[in-house]
Design a protein around this motif. Structure first.
Motif, PDB file in Angstrom:
ATOM      1  N   THR A 122       0.826  -1.210   0.000  1.00 10.78           N
ATOM      2  CA  THR A 122       0.000   0.000   0.000  1.00 10.78           C
ATOM      3  C   THR A 122       0.857   1.256   0.000  1.00 10.78           C
ATOM      4  OG1 THR A 122      -1.728  -1.205   1.214  1.00 10.78           O
ATOM      5  CG2 THR A 122      -1.872   1.194   1.193  1.00 10.78           C
ATOM      6  N   PHE A 123       1.905   1.265   0.819  1.00  8.27           N
ATOM      7  CA  PHE A 123       2.806   2.418   0.849  1.00  8.27           C
ATOM      8  C   PHE A 123       3.480   2.599  -0.508  1.00  8.27           C
ATOM      9  CE2 PHE A 123       2.086   2.650   5.251  1.00  8.27           C
ATOM     10  CZ  PHE A 123       2.661   3.815   5.745  1.00  8.27           C
ATOM     11  N   SER A 124       3.875   1.488  -1.132  1.00  8.79           N
ATOM     12  CA  SER A 124       4.527   1.552  -2.439  1.00  8.79           C
ATOM     13  C   SER A 124       3.577   2.098  -3.502  1.00  8.79           C
ATOM     14  CB  SER A 124       5.028   0.158  -2.840  1.00  8.79           C
ATOM     15  OG  SER A 124       5.578   0.174  -4.131  1.00  8.79           O
ATOM     16  N   ASP A 125       2.331   1.617  -3.486  1.00  8.76           N
ATOM     17  CA  ASP A 125       1.338   2.083  -4.460  1.00  8.76           C
ATOM     18  C   ASP A 125       1.050   3.569  -4.296  1.00  8.76           C
ATOM     19  OD1 ASP A 125       1.112  -0.400  -5.594  1.00  8.76           O
ATOM     20  OD2 ASP A 125      -0.702  -0.977  -4.501  1.00  8.76           O
ATOM     21  N   LEU A 126       0.933   4.015  -3.041  1.00  6.73           N
ATOM     22  CA  LEU A 126       0.667   5.434  -2.786  1.00  6.73           C
ATOM     23  C   LEU A 126       1.824   6.299  -3.271  1.00  6.73           C
ATOM     24  CD1 LEU A 126      -0.976   5.392   0.757  1.00  6.73           C
ATOM     25  CD2 LEU A 126      -1.950   6.441  -1.284  1.00  6.73           C
ATOM     26  N   LYS A 127       3.041   5.834  -3.000  1.00  3.13           N
ATOM     27  CA  LYS A 127       4.222   6.604  -3.388  1.00  3.13           C
ATOM     28  C   LYS A 127       4.323   6.723  -4.906  1.00  3.13           C
ATOM     29  CE  LYS A 127       7.839   6.620  -0.877  1.00  3.13           C
ATOM     30  NZ  LYS A 127       9.087   6.343  -0.112  1.00  3.13           N
ATOM     31  N   GLN A 128       3.909   5.671  -5.623  1.00  2.00           N
ATOM     32  CA  GLN A 128       3.990   5.671  -7.083  1.00  2.00           C
ATOM     33  C   GLN A 128       2.781   6.325  -7.730  1.00  2.00           C
ATOM     34  OE1 GLN A 128       4.784   1.672  -8.463  1.00  2.00           O
ATOM     35  NE2 GLN A 128       6.341   1.346  -6.875  1.00  2.00           N
ATOM     36  N   GLY A 129       1.829   6.759  -6.900  1.00  2.00           N
ATOM     37  CA  GLY A 129       0.648   7.419  -7.439  1.00  2.00           C
ATOM     38  C   GLY A 129      -0.393   6.478  -7.981  1.00  2.00           C
ATOM     39  N   ASN A 130      -0.260   5.170  -7.662  1.00  2.00           N
ATOM     40  CA  ASN A 130      -1.236   4.181  -8.124  1.00  2.00           C
ATOM     41  C   ASN A 130      -2.511   4.258  -7.290  1.00  2.00           C
ATOM     42  OD1 ASN A 130       0.730   3.283  -9.885  1.00  2.00           O
ATOM     43  ND2 ASN A 130       1.419   1.646  -8.523  1.00  2.00           N
ATOM     44  N   GLN A 131      -3.599   3.846  -7.886  1.00  2.00           N
ATOM     45  CA  GLN A 131      -4.860   3.794  -7.151  1.00  2.00           C
ATOM     46  C   GLN A 131      -4.775   2.673  -6.119  1.00  2.00           C
ATOM     47  OE1 GLN A 131      -8.269   3.713  -9.662  1.00  2.00           O
ATOM     48  NE2 GLN A 131      -9.730   3.903  -7.988  1.00  2.00           N
ATOM     49  N   ILE A 132      -5.226   2.928  -4.909  1.00  2.00           N
ATOM     50  CA  ILE A 132      -5.105   1.919  -3.857  1.00  2.00           C
ATOM     51  C   ILE A 132      -6.466   1.379  -3.455  1.00  2.00           C
ATOM     52  CG2 ILE A 132      -2.942   2.830  -2.933  1.00  2.00           C
ATOM     53  CD1 ILE A 132      -4.646   4.129  -0.683  1.00  2.00           C
ATOM     54  N   ASP A 133      -6.454   0.155  -2.999  1.00  2.00           N
ATOM     55  CA  ASP A 133      -7.657  -0.501  -2.502  1.00  2.00           C
ATOM     56  C   ASP A 133      -7.414  -0.847  -1.040  1.00  2.00           C
ATOM     57  OD1 ASP A 133      -9.930  -1.957  -2.008  1.00  2.00           O
ATOM     58  OD2 ASP A 133      -9.336  -3.707  -3.217  1.00  2.00           O
ATOM     59  N   LEU A 134      -8.130  -0.188  -0.136  1.00  2.00           N
ATOM     60  CA  LEU A 134      -7.928  -0.412   1.291  1.00  2.00           C
ATOM     61  C   LEU A 134      -8.813  -1.518   1.859  1.00  2.00           C
ATOM     62  CD1 LEU A 134      -7.559   3.248   2.663  1.00  2.00           C
ATOM     63  CD2 LEU A 134      -5.787   1.653   1.944  1.00  2.00           C
ATOM     64  N   SER A 135      -9.688  -2.095   1.024  1.00  2.00           N
ATOM     65  CA  SER A 135     -10.592  -3.126   1.528  1.00  2.00           C
ATOM     66  C   SER A 135      -9.867  -4.354   2.084  1.00  2.00           C
ATOM     67  CB  SER A 135     -11.587  -3.549   0.441  1.00  2.00           C
ATOM     68  OG  SER A 135     -10.917  -4.033  -0.706  1.00  2.00           O
ATOM     69  N   PRO A 136      -8.681  -4.746   1.542  1.00  2.00           N
ATOM     70  CA  PRO A 136      -7.988  -5.900   2.130  1.00  2.00           C
ATOM     71  C   PRO A 136      -7.620  -5.705   3.601  1.00  2.00           C
ATOM     72  CG  PRO A 136      -7.108  -5.457  -0.053  1.00  2.00           C
ATOM     73  CD  PRO A 136      -8.010  -4.313   0.294  1.00  2.00           C
ATOM     74  N   PHE A 137      -7.513  -4.449   4.037  1.00  2.00           N
ATOM     75  CA  PHE A 137      -7.191  -4.199   5.439  1.00  2.00           C
ATOM     76  C   PHE A 137      -8.316  -4.680   6.360  1.00  2.00           C
ATOM     77  CE2 PHE A 137      -4.071  -1.397   3.533  1.00  2.00           C
ATOM     78  CZ  PHE A 137      -3.005  -1.478   4.409  1.00  2.00           C
ATOM     79  N   GLN A 138      -9.547  -4.723   5.841  1.00  2.00           N
ATOM     80  CA  GLN A 138     -10.656  -5.221   6.656  1.00  2.00           C
ATOM     81  C   GLN A 138     -10.474  -6.701   6.963  1.00  2.00           C
ATOM     82  OE1 GLN A 138     -13.744  -3.742   3.899  1.00  2.00           O
ATOM     83  NE2 GLN A 138     -14.408  -2.328   5.502  1.00  2.00           N
TER      84      GLN A 138
END
Length: 412
Positions: A122-138
């Motif tokens: 998630t940190f890598s995706d955010l840093k690269q500007g990619n769209q993130i999906d936070l649902s796996p955190f649930q």
């Protein structure tokens, strides 16, 4: 069901439960709100939001069908919720363990490593500007909670044995583990624990928007750098809010550095604006930060951390919640390195709620002779054992590699 702010609650609405509060109460009985006085009673108890059943909303309480008259005799009233030591078999027992720590440790470690991998991606995706999906955190939150309910000692042990260079990834996971243990001991509802744990997992996600030279600086931050660092909570709030993961998770992400006296950051919230759940995470977040090894500071022992937190009661932290936290993890939490009176050194491997100062210690080193010994478990509560804990210590005092010992001697 629908969650509404307490300001939206009107006579005739059917209250199911409390979803947000500054105190520690639960609705003693579900039912219709009959009067404005009933709403004021909830407000005075610190209730900020409630769950209602819209299908049961009445024009006026008098419109209730005849069969509900018994329920109308008593409005929803707040009842204090505190950790209980009740011996009743029907009472919630937060210390119940459905599996041994030996059988749970491997599962717990796998969950922990999966959570770290998810954080890293998630940190890598955010840093690269990619769209993130936070649902796996649930799903991750659910897995951690399940493990805590099976045997809290397993994940508590892993959370206590920290890697110096992995703080950014591990800190949020450790906070999620510890706050889920606290929530369990407060007898909170499962769906509330899920929201709290999710918020804890994501509470520092905004740090990815802080410049690397500030985030990873090996020394003290300048005033300007510190002001930038403080904005990470605001970024976390926005990220979790945009993901629509719920009010509880969102507020935890944004308000975990706020303090009861208004001296926190970045929103300068005061006590009446901070829910019980935010207060819980504020305590646990500070505790893990104090006990963690950083590039620019040494971590302190749990006992020292508890002392520091107590010094900031009641201005920064909620005293009753801090007491509950210390009670549920113990003065010597599982995973703590200790030296016994016999000079043997070991890790607290199992908690003992009946006699907290007499846990099970897995010894492996002798402090006086300065050499490794046979690994064995010592139950300090046993009548055959005359040893006792002398002090919590740091591995650096004896050049011990705690992580290496954990991997080779504690994991299956």
């Amino acid at each position: 069901m629908k969650t509404i702010d307490i300001s939206e609650l009107k006579p005739g609405m059917f209250v199911v439960g409390v979803t947000k509060q500054t105190g520690h109460v639960k609705v003693k009985n579900q039912g219709w709100v009959k009067t404005q006085d009933g709403i004021q009673h909830l407000l005075k108890a610190g209730v900020m939001a409630v769950e209602i059943d819209p299908d049961k909303t009445l024009g006026t309480p008098q419109e209730a069908p005849q069969e509900t008259n018994e329920q109308l005799k008593s409005e929803p009233t707040p009842e204090p919720v505190l950790p209980s030591k009740s011996a009743s078999p029907k009472a919630h027992d937060p210390w119940h363990k459905s599996t041994s720590i030996e059988s749970e440790l491997d599962k717990a470690n796998e969950l922990y490593q999966q959570a770290k991998a998810l954080q890293e991606k998630t940190f890598s995706d955010l840093k690269q500007g990619n769209q993130i999906d936070l649902s796996p955190f649930q799903d991750t939150a659910d897995g951690l909670i399940d493990s805590v309910f099976r045997n809290q000692d397993a994940l508590a042990c892993i959370a206590q044995i920290k890697e110096k260079d992995a703080y950014l990834l591990e800190h949020s996971i450790n906070v999620a583990i510890l706050v889920s243990i606290l929530a369990k001991h407060l007898s909170l509802d499962r769906h509330i624990i899920e929201q709290i744990t999710l918020g804890a997992l994501l509470h520092d996600i905004g740090k990815i928007q802080v410049p690397d030279e500030i985030l990873h600086k090996p020394g003290a931050l300048s005033h300007e750098e510190y002001e930038q660092m403080k904005q990470h909570a605001r970024y976390s709030y926005d990220i979790v809010s945009d993901a629509k993961l719920g009010d509880i998770a969102t507020e935890i992400a944004g308000f975990h550095h706020e303090r009861l006296d208004g001296s926190g950051y970045p929103f300068c919230k005061t006590a009446e604006q901070l829910s019980q759940y935010v207060r819980m995470v504020a305590i646990v977040d500070s505790y893990d930060a104090i006990t963690s090894e950083r590039v620019y500071k040494n971590g302190k022992t749990p006992v020292a951390a508890f002392k520091i937190l107590r010094e900031h009661v009641p201005h920064h932290y909620d005293e009753s919640l801090l007491n509950a936290f210390i009670h549920c993890v113990g003065v010597f939490p599982v995973g703590t390195l200790v030296k016994l009176k016999s000079q043997r050194v070991g890790i607290i491997s199992q908690s003992n709620p009946d006699t907290p100062l007499q846990p099970v210690v897995k010894v492996f080193y002798h402090a006086k002779n300065m050499h490794y010994t046979e690994v064995r478990d010592i139950d300090l509560s046993s009548k055959r054992v005359e040893d006792e804990i002398e002090a919590a210590i740091k591995p650096e005092e004896f050049s011990l590699n705690l992580m290496k010992f954990f991997k080779h001697s504690m994991l299956p």
